[in-house]
Design an enzyme around this catalytic site. Structure first.
Site, PDB file in Angstrom:
ATOM      1  N   HIS A  13       0.828  -1.207   0.000  1.00  0.00           N
ATOM      2  CA  HIS A  13       0.000   0.000   0.000  1.00  0.00           C
ATOM      3  C   HIS A  13       0.866   1.261   0.000  1.00  0.00           C
ATOM      4  CE1 HIS A  13      -3.856  -1.943   0.493  1.00  0.00           C
ATOM      5  NE2 HIS A  13      -3.361  -2.722   1.429  1.00  0.00           N
TER       6      HIS A  13
ATOM      7  N   LYS B 207     -11.075  -1.159   3.677  1.00  0.00           N
ATOM      8  CA  LYS B 207     -10.807  -0.571   2.375  1.00  0.00           C
ATOM      9  C   LYS B 207     -11.816  -0.969   1.311  1.00  0.00           C
ATOM     10  CE  LYS B 207      -5.850  -0.487   3.336  1.00  0.00           C
ATOM     11  NZ  LYS B 207      -5.779  -1.572   4.337  1.00  0.00           N
TER      12      LYS B 207
ATOM     13  N   ARG C  52      -7.982 -10.983   9.492  1.00  0.00           N
ATOM     14  CA  ARG C  52      -7.203  -9.841   9.967  1.00  0.00           C
ATOM     15  C   ARG C  52      -7.195  -9.859  11.497  1.00  0.00           C
ATOM     16  NH1 ARG C  52     -11.072  -8.630   6.361  1.00  0.00           N
ATOM     17  NH2 ARG C  52     -10.576  -7.629   4.384  1.00  0.00           N
TER      18      ARG C  52
ATOM     19  N   SER D 261      -4.228  -5.055   8.111  1.00  0.00           N
ATOM     20  CA  SER D 261      -3.706  -4.346   6.952  1.00  0.00           C
ATOM     21  C   SER D 261      -3.358  -2.926   7.385  1.00  0.00           C
ATOM     22  CB  SER D 261      -4.758  -4.328   5.853  1.00  0.00           C
ATOM     23  OG  SER D 261      -4.199  -3.829   4.683  1.00  0.00           O
TER      24      SER D 261
ATOM     25  N   CYS E 261       0.476 -26.764 -15.659  1.00  0.00           N
ATOM     26  CA  CYS E 261      -0.272 -25.507 -15.754  1.00  0.00           C
ATOM     27  C   CYS E 261       0.632 -24.306 -15.483  1.00  0.00           C
ATOM     28  CB  CYS E 261      -1.428 -25.478 -14.771  1.00  0.00           C
ATOM     29  SG  CYS E 261      -2.583 -26.838 -14.946  1.00  0.00           S
TER      30      CYS E 261
END
Ligand SMILES: Cc1cc2nc3c(=O)[nH]c(=O)nc-3n(C[C@H](O)[C@H](O)[C@H](O)COP(=O)(O)OP(=O)(O)OC[C@H]3O[C@@H](n4cnc5c(N)ncnc54)[C@H](O)[C@@H]3O)c2cc1C
Ligand SMILES: Cc1cc2nc3c(=O)[nH]c(=O)nc-3n(C[C@H](O)[C@H](O)[C@H](O)COP(=O)(O)OP(=O)(O)OC[C@H]3O[C@@H](n4cnc5c(N)ncnc54)[C@H](O)[C@@H]3O)c2cc1C
Lengths: 303, 476
Positions: free
Chosen positions: B50, B249, B310, B336, B401
């Site tokens: 962030h 957020k 969180r 966060s 993959c």
């Protein structure tokens, strides 16, 4: 850069049939790339009988069916087999890059046949919520664990979806001493062949619940159970189990050539083209693809 | 032996602290209860570095976030973890919300976030074409970036270990006693140390209670995230945020360092710290709200999902030296932007330890650099040829993959992977469309071989998550 008339990617029944057919029609140098160390593709893990009834008019297991084609190969020196060779890239100029232990090579092909098979749809693709514990397997992975590695995936099993691989695994796990508590199908009828519903479920008293949806998978370390909705009566119930097999369909494996559809000289056969129920039909159609590739090469040479 | 410092918790906080402390002449041990590091909060998050917006200007987490964003750039180069600056857009759907965007802009500037500006529809149409045309303005933060959260933890830990930090997994801390320093009891043994850092994530309150600091409680706030196929890598060019609310957020369109876009997370307060289940309701919430921002979202592209918790305790981080128990630093409530802030949290913790009397003398031979791990999926054909010369088994493809070789899987185990999930986080094998349908058996065999375990002892994520229940080849 080495050149081949024809490069075939995938050494399952489709690739094998296409290679042999192309050689029979006169292709002179063919390279077959197979990712695994064995030829035969998915047939190697299909140790149950029921293969070849149409093509050979006898009942074979998967490995026996594949062995019939593999046994032909020594007669065809023009077919070069490269095992443990994984094609990573195919370009519009028909240049193919593959990796194998100790080697990363790009080769040029006159024509390419993609016979890469299919992969299974997963729990994630049908968005089943809940926990993400150990013990959730696609049916094909459970088949491989048991039939190739000799490992038992679980003891108390619930199977989501009634595709053929799930039905076959219901019987297989029962024979190995596991308890298959239910096969849960969201639709009104089974997605599998009738013969598999009868021989794999009914003969073993394994219940098939139609119009039942799994709402949730629970369990922290290992699977503990599933929450099921009976859609007809709109009632939910819990089924305790330590293993969930997901058998909700197959998808053609086309990622490495997804951008090349319609490219002249690029052919697709077997499960990479469309999902087949019966391997006999894979062989039949893939032989035609082998012939078509040779015709393409001839017409290009004529130009 | 008496360690100078014990760190409890092997998430991004604990490993960042360990790496920072490993610069000094200290004996350090890190204890983790799970089978591997990064199996707590640090494995299930959005992986966004962030810029520091969306935090109150006077908050500790705002300050540490801005500092962390700066530090992570250099750190990622030093320890060889991929970091990419992609930029973010905080969008509004009605021009009436413009003042709120301007408030975020001025808050961000107060915190020292660089490059912030408000962009209009014309800019958006050109630079973010898949964004809903109903968005009139957005706040553009160019310093937002992406990083692989678990690989950051593994690479921090590896570099810390190269500098002498001892790492112990499968060690649940169950008691802390006062001795000459502290005696820390785990389910397996005792450790003694002069200083201690509690970085136990969701359980920091329970660990704090072991040393009598029971004045805060951590509540898990669940966030469900949904990953899309790599084919959709260009769903958006930036990370897209709605306006933040008091709950967080909001639901985002995220870019991840492996190329898959991701959407989410939800924010739901729950009780159970072990409940990582996803729900049909969460799925609906995420897809509905993301569709408003990016109308071209197709739910058929979803290939995986997970939930993270969180560790919430009030609005800000709690990072403090325990005055009643000199020598202990508590790091709690690291919600966060804890991933972003981690290197700044580490600096801050080291300062608190110094104040509490820890003697810091720099090592003469601190190994600042860790060579980056090689991944085939991120290598050119030329580079792959070079790798093959080093070791032919780079050409032995296990996961088709995601293009992962036997060599990479073996190396992951040699670097500390103990479980199928640990191999997945480090290498991406099993993380693609088929979810291990083709490669599970091969990976199990490599783990068993390297760790000299029977195949029946191979687990998904530690004891109790064994993959298979029996070996039919075993003699009866
Ligand atoms: C799990 C499973 C179970 C099945 N069970 C039955 C059954 O019981 N009865 C039945 O009739 N049919 C069954 N089928 C259907 C069966 O797959 C087909 O009939 C047949 O095997 C398809 O042949 P194929 O050659 O197209 O594909 P496959 O047999 O899948 O062969 C494809 C081959 O291509 C290789 N390959 C893929 N990508 C690459 C690459 N990039 N580079 C190099 N090589 C590559 C693979 O390793 C594989 O060997 C089953 C299918 C699956 C997936
Ligand atoms: C959905 C979601 C999205 C997020 N997105 C972002 C983002 O985009 N950017 C960002 O910067 N941050 C984000 N975060 C926040 C970030 O993930 C966390 O702040 C960070 O991972 C916390 O790391 P930690 O090391 O403090 O905790 P953890 O990773 O939980 O580490 C604590 C460790 O301690 C161990 N432990 C606990 N108790 C004991 C004990 N008694 N004994 C031994 N060991 C113990 C645990 O097992 C665990 O491994 C997000 C979080 C969530 C949930």
């Amino acid at each position: 850069m080495r050149r081949y008339e024809l490069v075939i990617v995938g050494g399952g029944p489709a690739g094998l049939a296409a290679a042999i057919a192309a050689a029979d029609r006169g292709a002179r140098n063919i390279l077959l790339l197979e990712r695994d160390q064995y030829l035969g593709g998915i047939l190697n893990q299909c140790i149950h009988p029921g293969f070849g009834l149409q093509y050979f008019r006898e009942e074979l297991t998967g490995p026996e069916y594949a062995a019939r084609f593999i046994a032909e190969l020594p007669k065809y020196p023009q077919i070069e087999i490269s095992r443990r060779s994984f094609a990573v890239k195919v370009t519009a100029r028909k240049e193919i890059t593959y990796l194998k232990p100790g080697c990363c090579e790009t080769i040029k092909a006159g024509a390419v046949i993609m016979a890469t098979g299919c992969r299974e749809r997963t729990r994630e693709m049908i968005h089943i919520p809940g926990d993400r514990p150990a013990g959730v397997f696609s049916a094909g992975l459970a088949q491989k664990l048991l039939n190739i590695e000799g490992l038992l995936p679980g003891k108390e099993v619930v199977i989501i979806g009634s595709g053929d691989i799930g039905l076959i695994m219901a019987r297989r796990l029962t024979l190995e001493g596991a308890r298959v508590k239910a096969v849960l199908e969201i639709q009104e009828k089974s997605a599998g062949l009738t013969r598999n519903v009868v021989q794999c479920l009914e003969d073993f008293n394994i219940p098939l619940y139609l119009r039942h949806q799994v709402l949730k998978i629970s369990g922290r370390g290992r699977v503990a159970g599933v929450t099921v909705l009976n859609m007809q009566e709109n009632k939910t119930f819990e089924l305790a189990c330590d293993t969930v097999l997901v058998s909700v369909g197959l998808l053609p494996e086309r990622d490495i050539f997804a951008d090349l559809s319609g490219l002249p000289g690029l052919f697709v056969c077997g499960n990479a083209d469309k999902v087949y129920d019966l391997v006999d039909n894979v062989t039949r159609d893939s032989k035609k693809t082998g012939f078509l590739a040779v015709e393409y090469l001839r017409s290009k040479n004529a130009e | 032996m008496i360690y100078d410092i014990l760190i409890i918790g092997g998430g991004v906080t604990g490993t960042a602290v360990a790496r920072e402390l490993s610069r000094y002449q200290l004996s350090i041990a890190l204890l983790e209860k799970e089978a591997e590091l990064a199996f707590g909060v640090s494995k299930s998050n959005s992986g966004i570095v962030h810029p520091g917006t969306q935090n109150p200007p006077d908050s500790l987490k705002g300050r540490l976030c801005v500092r962390g964003n700066k530090l992570l750039r250099g750190l990622s180069r030093e320890i060889g973890v991929y970091f990419k600056q992609v930029g973010e857009l905080i969008i509004i759907t009605t021009a009436a919300d413009l003042p709120r965007l301007q408030k975020l802009l001025s808050d961000g500037r107060k915190l020292g976030v660089r490059g912030l500006r408000i962009v209009d529809r014309k800019w958006l149409a050109k630079n973010e074409p898949n964004l809903s045309s109903a968005v009139p303005y957005a706040l553009y933060a160019p310093t937002a970036g992406i990083i692989s959260p678990y690989r950051l933890v593994y690479d921090l830990a590896e570099n810390a270990a190269a500098n002498g930090v001892e790492i112990f997994t499968d060690q649940l801390v169950t008691g802390v006693k006062k001795g000459r320093g502290f005696i820390v009891e785990t389910t397996r043994r005792k450790f003694e140390a002069r200083f201690m850092v509690n970085a136990a994530g969701l359980y920091a309150d329970e660990v704090a209670a072991l040393y009598g600091a029971a004045d805060f409680k951590i509540t898990p706030r669940k966030g469900e995230e949904y990953l899309l196929d790599k084919k959709r890598e260009n769903l958006t060019r930036h990370i897209i945020f709605p306006l933040p609310t008091d709950k967080g957020k909001g639901m985002l369109v995220i870019k991840t360092s492996d190329g898959n876009p991701m959407i989410g997370p939800t924010a739901e307060d729950i009780e159970d710290k072990t409940d990582l289940s996803t729900t049909a309701e969460g799925f609906r919430k995420v897809t509905d709200s993301v569709r408003e921002m990016a109308p071209c979202l197709d739910t058929r592209d979803i290939i995986a999902y997970f939930a993270g918790l969180r560790p919430v305790s009030g609005a800000d981080f709690i990072i403090r030296a325990e005055t009643a128990l000199p020598g202990i630093v508590t790091v709690a409530g690291i919600q966060s932007p804890g991933l972003t802030a981690s290197p700044a949290i580490a600096e801050y913790v080291v300062r608190l330890l110094r104040k509490a009397g820890l003697n810091l003398r720099r090592k003469k031979h601190f190994q600042k650099y860790r060579p980056a791990t090689s991944h085939l999926f991120a290598s050119s054909v030329r580079r792959i040829r070079g790798l093959l010369e080093r070791d032919p088994s780079y050409g032995d493809i296990v996961c088709r993959c995601e293009l992962v070789s036997a060599r990479e899987i073996r190396e992951a185990v040699r670097r500390g992977a103990r479980t199928m999930d640990g191999v997945k986080f480090r290498t991406r094998a099993q993380a693609g469309r088929c979810h291990g349908g083709f490669c599970t058996t091969r990976i199990m065999k490599i783990i068993a071989e390297e760790l000299k375990l029977p195949l029946t002892a191979v687990t998904k994520k530690g004891a109790g998550s064994e993959l298979v229940t029996g070996d039919r080849r075993a003699p009866v």
